[in-house]
Design a protein around this motif. Structure first.
Motif, PDB file in Angstrom:
ATOM      1  N   LYS A 192     -61.838 -41.924  39.986  1.00 34.46           N
ATOM      2  CA  LYS A 192     -61.129 -42.995  39.304  1.00 34.46           C
ATOM      3  C   LYS A 192     -59.747 -43.244  39.903  1.00 34.46           C
ATOM      4  O   LYS A 192     -59.052 -44.139  39.507  1.00 34.46           O
ATOM      5  CB  LYS A 192     -61.022 -42.698  37.811  1.00 34.46           C
ATOM      6  CG  LYS A 192     -62.358 -42.736  37.075  1.00 34.46           C
ATOM      7  CD  LYS A 192     -63.031 -44.086  37.162  1.00 34.46           C
ATOM      8  CE  LYS A 192     -64.393 -44.141  36.483  1.00 34.46           C
ATOM      9  NZ  LYS A 192     -64.398 -43.824  35.057  1.00 34.46           N
ATOM     10  N   LYS A 193     -59.343 -42.413  40.865  1.00 31.97           N
ATOM     11  CA  LYS A 193     -58.064 -42.626  41.508  1.00 31.97           C
ATOM     12  C   LYS A 193     -58.138 -43.733  42.553  1.00 31.97           C
ATOM     13  O   LYS A 193     -57.195 -43.979  43.273  1.00 31.97           O
ATOM     14  CB  LYS A 193     -57.556 -41.314  42.135  1.00 31.97           C
ATOM     15  CG  LYS A 193     -57.186 -40.277  41.097  1.00 31.97           C
ATOM     16  CD  LYS A 193     -55.994 -40.714  40.236  1.00 31.97           C
ATOM     17  CE  LYS A 193     -55.851 -39.938  38.937  1.00 31.97           C
ATOM     18  NZ  LYS A 193     -55.808 -38.489  39.107  1.00 31.97           N
ATOM     19  N   GLN A 194     -59.277 -44.367  42.660  1.00 35.18           N
ATOM     20  CA  GLN A 194     -59.413 -45.482  43.590  1.00 35.18           C
ATOM     21  C   GLN A 194     -58.400 -46.581  43.269  1.00 35.18           C
ATOM     22  O   GLN A 194     -58.104 -46.844  42.107  1.00 35.18           O
ATOM     23  CB  GLN A 194     -60.819 -46.061  43.494  1.00 35.18           C
ATOM     24  CG  GLN A 194     -61.871 -45.130  44.058  1.00 35.18           C
ATOM     25  CD  GLN A 194     -62.773 -45.820  45.049  1.00 35.18           C
ATOM     26  OE1 GLN A 194     -62.814 -47.041  45.112  1.00 35.18           O
ATOM     27  NE2 GLN A 194     -63.463 -45.048  45.841  1.00 35.18           N
ATOM     28  N   ASN A 195     -57.902 -47.211  44.330  1.00 35.63           N
ATOM     29  CA  ASN A 195     -56.919 -48.283  44.172  1.00 35.63           C
ATOM     30  C   ASN A 195     -57.602 -49.635  44.174  1.00 35.63           C
ATOM     31  O   ASN A 195     -58.265 -49.996  45.139  1.00 35.63           O
ATOM     32  CB  ASN A 195     -55.902 -48.226  45.308  1.00 35.63           C
ATOM     33  CG  ASN A 195     -55.102 -46.945  45.258  1.00 35.63           C
ATOM     34  OD1 ASN A 195     -54.530 -46.603  44.224  1.00 35.63           O
ATOM     35  ND2 ASN A 195     -55.104 -46.210  46.362  1.00 35.63           N
ATOM     36  N   ILE A 196     -57.448 -50.337  43.083  1.00 33.72           N
ATOM     37  CA  ILE A 196     -58.050 -51.667  42.961  1.00 33.72           C
ATOM     38  C   ILE A 196     -56.942 -52.708  42.938  1.00 33.72           C
ATOM     39  O   ILE A 196     -56.015 -52.623  42.140  1.00 33.72           O
ATOM     40  CB  ILE A 196     -58.911 -51.772  41.697  1.00 33.72           C
ATOM     41  CG1 ILE A 196     -60.010 -50.709  41.750  1.00 33.72           C
ATOM     42  CG2 ILE A 196     -59.498 -53.171  41.574  1.00 33.72           C
ATOM     43  CD1 ILE A 196     -60.930 -50.706  40.573  1.00 33.72           C
ATOM     44  N   GLY A 202     -59.322 -45.913  33.876  1.00 31.82           N
ATOM     45  CA  GLY A 202     -58.658 -44.886  34.660  1.00 31.82           C
ATOM     46  C   GLY A 202     -58.428 -45.209  36.135  1.00 31.82           C
ATOM     47  O   GLY A 202     -57.965 -44.357  36.885  1.00 31.82           O
ATOM     48  N   TYR A 203     -58.759 -46.433  36.545  1.00 30.67           N
ATOM     49  CA  TYR A 203     -58.498 -46.792  37.947  1.00 30.67           C
ATOM     50  C   TYR A 203     -57.016 -47.030  38.162  1.00 30.67           C
ATOM     51  O   TYR A 203     -56.283 -47.371  37.233  1.00 30.67           O
ATOM     52  CB  TYR A 203     -59.263 -48.073  38.321  1.00 30.67           C
ATOM     53  CG  TYR A 203     -60.758 -47.888  38.354  1.00 30.67           C
ATOM     54  CD1 TYR A 203     -61.376 -47.278  39.445  1.00 30.67           C
ATOM     55  CD2 TYR A 203     -61.543 -48.314  37.284  1.00 30.67           C
ATOM     56  CE1 TYR A 203     -62.752 -47.093  39.466  1.00 30.67           C
ATOM     57  CE2 TYR A 203     -62.921 -48.133  37.298  1.00 30.67           C
ATOM     58  CZ  TYR A 203     -63.519 -47.533  38.386  1.00 30.67           C
ATOM     59  OH  TYR A 203     -64.872 -47.347  38.412  1.00 30.67           O
ATOM     60  N   ALA A 214     -56.196 -51.863  49.845  1.00 25.79           N
ATOM     61  CA  ALA A 214     -56.801 -51.319  48.624  1.00 25.79           C
ATOM     62  C   ALA A 214     -58.195 -50.797  48.938  1.00 25.79           C
ATOM     63  O   ALA A 214     -58.747 -51.060  50.003  1.00 25.79           O
ATOM     64  CB  ALA A 214     -56.879 -52.399  47.547  1.00 25.79           C
ATOM     65  N   ASP A 215     -58.755 -50.047  47.999  1.00 28.75           N
ATOM     66  CA  ASP A 215     -60.144 -49.608  48.162  1.00 28.75           C
ATOM     67  C   ASP A 215     -61.100 -50.766  47.907  1.00 28.75           C
ATOM     68  O   ASP A 215     -62.143 -50.867  48.531  1.00 28.75           O
ATOM     69  CB  ASP A 215     -60.436 -48.435  47.212  1.00 28.75           C
ATOM     70  CG  ASP A 215     -59.650 -47.202  47.602  1.00 28.75           C
ATOM     71  OD1 ASP A 215     -59.744 -46.788  48.768  1.00 28.75           O
ATOM     72  OD2 ASP A 215     -58.900 -46.674  46.753  1.00 28.75           O
ATOM     73  N   CYS A 216     -60.736 -51.617  46.961  1.00 24.23           N
ATOM     74  CA  CYS A 216     -61.434 -52.898  46.859  1.00 24.23           C
ATOM     75  C   CYS A 216     -60.521 -53.932  46.224  1.00 24.23           C
ATOM     76  O   CYS A 216     -59.538 -53.586  45.552  1.00 24.23           O
ATOM     77  CB  CYS A 216     -62.782 -52.776  46.136  1.00 24.23           C
ATOM     78  SG  CYS A 216     -62.669 -52.635  44.373  1.00 24.23           S
TER      79      CYS A 216
END
Lengths: 466, 466
Positions: free
Chosen positions: B4-8, B28-29, B159-161
């Motif tokens: 959930k630490k992905q950067n959106i 939690g992103y 970003a990751d997405c």
């Protein structure tokens, strides 16, 4: 407008542009045409690999208009029906109509285009320039910017009006879209499938390797192969296949082994005729299949889109060229009305024509599914059998959707679509409900189909549906 | 994906973007949002002139999801039906449903947007930046280029997405279209009509000058005026009118005299409430009405279009905001499936969602014609009367098309469209054929409508129509 000395600039000397140049030349306008490609009459194109097209009654109506029907007939190979090939190599001929005199033709795009160019150039008031690519159109000023392919020189051409017949990638249409000077409705829709051209070469003694007078189809549900005959004994073959879906698709047909395996499994009888398959497959490009619609086609009285530039369609009804030729016929009728200004002419033309080109675009997508899939289903085969019998027994009273679209050039595509779809719905539902069957008396079937078709059209009308 | 630490990165903090930021923050992103406009919570917007929107059950489903249903309810003004105004000033209230608990709401766009921003910012893992305009998106590299409105500095964000909720003029969608790196189906369709916002101000003592709890409509066949209430006692009024057709149109309403004459003739009772008409008319812009559809919405697992950027629709079903909110609900459901990669998530989301956003786009255009025209026709009024009686008497068994779309948030727009259209067709045809009438026993009508609706759906299914 009455002044025929007006200068008309046509962008693109493909099938539509060269016919338009010929017709406007016949009407006495000063016509100048710029084409980005070299003159195809002096460029060597291998005959066996030339692309062929379906030519039918709407196209022929245009040939009659310009007086070259006989010359075109000499280029035609009649195709009386679809020759269906199943996986076991069995074939079944399904005629296009129950009336013997109704058939479509295979014709070479380049031969027909060459004829139209030559006929157009017979008029002193028509000039055609090749190797001149249109870069953009200034539709406010009625000028177009061209680049000479050889010298790379750029030059601007002025005209009283500009008609763009420059195909699906039209420079004028791009100018309309990108400049945002007016509300331009536009759509491009891609199918999930692309296509690749292949070939069945003539036999060693120059004969056709399979039956000449048919459009061959290998329908396989999610994909298909078709073949149309050429005058030299070859067939141009086209594979229609998904880019990404299914066990075999364009994305994974990457080696000679897999391509051969795919054809062995799905099209064994075709593969036998195509020892050149692998070479063709990896030499020829895979191209997408798209539909383009837009509106307005014109900007004031300055510029107009015609043919594929206004309405590019997928090839599955064999009507792309025929629709573009019919554009010129309809435009010619509008010119006969002496409406006074180009703006009124363009506005009137779009008003009467767009509903029909929208309809053939939708019909062509429908036919994609019919050709690759429905033709192999029992209920559709029963419907087809009934329709053939109706056309044979009542040639004046019944025409299938296919016949309405293809052989009834006196009615528009939209009327053909509405009536044809209602007929299909009537027959399929009466078959499903056992109201009719293929063994019934054909006169009784005709009555029921007529009554039910009218009821369907009336129900839609009352519900405000089109 | 489980990380959930992905950067959106979300482009656009309008209604859809701020809801998405809130929800992804709750999940939690790490969410970063860039909005091109200033923060509307610290920018003065005159309340009486703020734009209001229709808020209904699909939108409320999203508010429940993020737990702010009560806070939103405080911003809502219930509208129980359409208040129709004829030329003589007679009014007729037509409820939206025969079930009393079914109504839509008028809500202020800016108040609701402000609430969503504030709720999103309560999460430490959500950051929102204003005055940062997206210039373009590199969807191969998953980066976006922004310009700071104040400093004019440009910067690139990684970003990751990236999810673009940047509305009908989406920068990401433009990148998809113009870069031609994949087959992008796209359509923009403009109506012949534009719109202009006007207002009915509160009375001197702050009261509503006309009935508060309705969506007011002055239907006039080829054009119409509507009005929705605001919390401050004013109404936001919208004139929908052709740009070029008819005796009065936006192109010829050029002087205070003609504008006043038009309203005196067509909307005399509205004009009485709008002494400020001429000022509003010439201060406010005329804007076009367009539908945008496209596909694919995503590029690999890198970027995704959501809300109006993927599917801008015309406002006539009051579903634009509701559809965008429902996007977030559907996306959230997909996230619950733990599909592993963003590519699979985006692909699955589009697969289940696009059919529904296509449907509401088409329904919204249909309703344009219904609102300005059909509501004044006898057969449509009879249909409406029957449907209200069906909903009152059989609240569990019958829902009109309007109710299916607006109040049945558990079924998709496409299912609502197909069933709703079949019901309309059934009722209109049975009325036209005198199979039913408004004086019949309502239980008998229900049976006939159900049977005929099923028959219509079955006929379409057999004919292969959708």
């Amino acid at each position: 407008m009455e002044n025929k000395k007006q200068n008309i600039l046509i962008i693109g000397a493909g099938l539509c542009g060269s016919l338009l140049a010929l017709r406007l030349g016949q009407r006495g306008y000063n016509v100048i045409v710029y084409e980005m490609r070299p003159d195809l009459r002096s460029t060597d194109i291998s005959a066996g690999r030339s692309i062929n097209l379906a030519f039918s009654d709407r196209g022929n109506k245009a040939m009659k208009m310009v007086g070259i029907e006989d010359k075109v007939k000499a280029l035609c190979i009649p195709m009386n029906g679809r020759m269906l090939h199943d996986k076991e190599g069995n074939t079944f001929l399904s005629n296009y109509s129950g009336r013997e005199y109704e058939y479509i033709n295979s014709i070479s795009r380049s031969e027909l285009n060459a004829l139209l160019l030559t006929e157009a150039e017979k008029h002193d008031n028509v000039t055609i320039h090749f190797n001149k690519r249109c870069q953009s159109v200034d539709f406010e000023k009625t000028t177009a910017l061209f680049e000479d392919y050889n010298t790379k020189d750029e030059f601007i051409e002025d005209a009283d009006c500009i008609i763009a017949t420059d195909g699906a990638g039209s420079a004028l249409r791009k100018s309309y879209f990108l400049e945002r000077k007016f509300l331009f409705s536009f759509s491009q829709q891609w199918l999930t499938h692309g296509y690749k051209e292949l070939s069945i070469l003539p036999s060693e003694n120059g004969d056709y390797k399979t039956y000449k007078n048919a459009l061959h189809i290998w329908p396989r549900g999610d994909f298909m192969v078709i073949a149309l005959p050429n005058l030299d004994g070859s067939f141009t073959v086209t594979l229609f296949l998904s880019y990404t879906e299914g066990e075999y698709n364009f994305n994974n047909l990457t080696t000679p082994k897999i391509v051969t395996e795919f054809f062995e499994k799905e099209f064994p009888d075709a593969l036998e005729l195509m020892p050149n398959l692998v070479d063709d497959f990896f030499e020829n490009p895979t191209a997408p299949l798209g539909t383009v619609k837009c509106s307005p086609w014109h900007y004031k009285g300055n510029t107009l889109l015609m043919g594929d530039s206004a309405h590019a369609i997928v090839p599955f009804y064999g009507q792309g060229m025929n629709a573009s030729f019919e554009d010129v016929v309809e435009f010619d009728k509008i010119l006969d009305q002496n409406l006074g200004s180009w703006e009124t002419i363009f506005l009137t033309y779009e008003k009467i024509r767009k509903k029909d080109t929208d309809a053939i675009a939708d019909l062509a997508v429908d036919n994609f599914h019919e050709m690759k899939d429905h033709v192999g289903q029992a209920i559709f085969q029963e419907k087809r059998k009934i329709e053939m019998a109706l056309e044979q027994n009542f040639p004046q009273e019944y025409s299938s959707k296919y016949s309405l679209v293809t052989f009834n050039e006196h009615i528009g595509y939209r009327e053909a679509m509405l009536r044809g779809r209602a007929q299909d719905k009537a027959i399929l539902n009466m078959l499903a409900d056992n109201v009719i069957s293929t063994s019934d008396d054909i006169a009784a079937i005709l009555d029921k189909v007529k009554t039910e078709t009218e009821a369907i059209l009336e129900d839609d009308r009352i519900a405000g549906l089109k």
